[in-house]
Each structure stands twice: as C-alpha cells, then as structure tokens.
Scaffold this motif. Sequence first.
Motif, PDB file in Angstrom:
ATOM      1  N   TYR A  41       2.490-112.674  31.557  1.00 38.68           N
ATOM      2  CA  TYR A  41       3.238-113.894  31.865  1.00 38.68           C
ATOM      3  C   TYR A  41       2.798-115.041  30.956  1.00 38.68           C
ATOM      4  CZ  TYR A  41       6.051-117.233  34.370  1.00 38.68           C
ATOM      5  OH  TYR A  41       7.011-118.177  34.671  1.00 38.68           O
TER       6      TYR A  41
ATOM      7  N   ARG B 249      15.141-114.858  28.597  1.00 41.23           N
ATOM      8  CA  ARG B 249      14.594-114.759  27.246  1.00 41.23           C
ATOM      9  C   ARG B 249      14.342-116.154  26.668  1.00 41.23           C
ATOM     10  NH1 ARG B 249      17.618-112.099  22.029  1.00 41.23           N
ATOM     11  NH2 ARG B 249      15.903-112.408  20.578  1.00 41.23           N
TER      12      ARG B 249
ATOM     13  N   ASP C  77      12.209-110.934  31.189  1.00 43.36           N
ATOM     14  CA  ASP C  77      12.233-111.739  29.973  1.00 43.36           C
ATOM     15  C   ASP C  77      13.464-111.416  29.131  1.00 43.36           C
ATOM     16  OD1 ASP C  77      11.518-109.262  29.074  1.00 43.36           O
ATOM     17  OD2 ASP C  77       9.730-109.908  28.005  1.00 43.36           O
TER      18      ASP C  77
ATOM     19  N   SER D 166       8.889-118.786  25.489  1.00 44.00           N
ATOM     20  CA  SER D 166      10.064-119.296  26.199  1.00 44.00           C
ATOM     21  C   SER D 166       9.842-120.754  26.588  1.00 44.00           C
ATOM     22  CB  SER D 166      10.333-118.452  27.448  1.00 44.00           C
ATOM     23  OG  SER D 166       9.249-118.550  28.356  1.00 44.00           O
TER      24      SER D 166
ATOM     25  N   TYR E 240       4.538-114.568  27.789  1.00 49.04           N
ATOM     26  CA  TYR E 240       5.946-114.929  27.983  1.00 49.04           C
ATOM     27  C   TYR E 240       6.127-116.441  27.944  1.00 49.04           C
ATOM     28  CZ  TYR E 240      10.214-115.732  30.757  1.00 49.04           C
ATOM     29  OH  TYR E 240      11.423-116.167  31.215  1.00 49.04           O
TER      30      TYR E 240
ATOM     31  N   ARG F  14      12.199-119.920  31.420  1.00 47.94           N
ATOM     32  CA  ARG F  14      11.482-119.232  32.489  1.00 47.94           C
ATOM     33  C   ARG F  14      12.060-119.522  33.861  1.00 47.94           C
ATOM     34  NH1 ARG F  14       7.601-121.321  29.110  1.00 47.94           N
ATOM     35  NH2 ARG F  14       6.872-122.965  30.494  1.00 47.94           N
TER      36      ARG F  14
END
Length: 172
Positions: A157, A101, A96, A164, A160, A104
């Motif tokens: 995930y 960042r 990430d 993102s 994340y 994905r």
Amino acid sequence: SIILVIASWRALFNINKHGFYRFFGWECMAWLFASVYKLWFSNPISVPQLISWGLLLIAVYMVMAGAITLLREGKPGRERDEKNLYSFEKTTRLVDSGIFRYIRHPLYSSLIFLTWGIYFKGPSVELTLIAVMATLLLVITALYDENECIAYFGSSYTQYMKRSKRFIPFVI
C-alpha cells in the motif's frame, strides 16, 4: 441524522477509525443539503447552478467507477474481520486498477465533489464554512483510511501511495 447514526453506529465510538470522521463529514453534507434543497432547480442556467451540475456529474462518475472497480477487483471477504467496516470496504486484495490506478480514494473524492456540488446550489458564507468543514473531515477520513490500509496491506500500500494521487488524478 438518525439514518446517518444508524449507518455509522459502529464507527461512532472509535475516534481512531476512518468511519468516525466520515460520519461527521456526512452530517455536514446533510446540513448543506437541508439548507439548499429548495434551490435545487431554481435559476438553472446561472453560473453557480452550472458549476453545481458539473461537480455533481463528476461525483456520480467517481462513485460509480470506484464502487464497480472496488467490488470487482477488491474481493471483499469475511476473512477481513473489521467490524467498523462496511462489507464492501473489507477488501482482501489491494485495488490499483481502473480509477484506483490514478487516485486512492474515488469514493471520498466523490463525496468532496458532491459536497461542493450541493454547496453551489445556494452559496453563502455560512454554507462555505460547512462545505470547508465537510471537506476537511473527508480528508481526515482518507488519512485514517490510508493508515488502516497500510496496517492491512503493508508495504504494497505504501508503494501504491507513491504512484497514485489521493483525490484528483495527476493533481492531489
């Protein structure tokens, strides 16, 4: 197509894995390239050619930034025993940082930009349909890849995913 089949043979028989859809996306891209390769440098300062070169440059940047970060930070390893993945995809650490960042899927994003970069070398109605099909297949590829990442990395995930974008920073 033979080269693509050889490169994708493990994924061709599993409709539930991202590689299956990626293969067909690559096939569409190959079709586009075979249709326009003779036009690659013709009329170099026309608007479609300038758009094409811009998209191709973005594609090169995204694949380079994504691959370097993935290999450096993802710690691909043998302990991730998923036979349908290429060795660089067998990341054992959620990446990430860097371009990840913000998005994905910089590698799939680069393929989408490459698709449209190739398309603009010789746009036509037929090739529009092929480029749209390639794009849809790559989006499906990313969706399946995300499911595989959730299965491996779990809630980290999904968190994340919330911070993102999928393909284009700050957009989508």
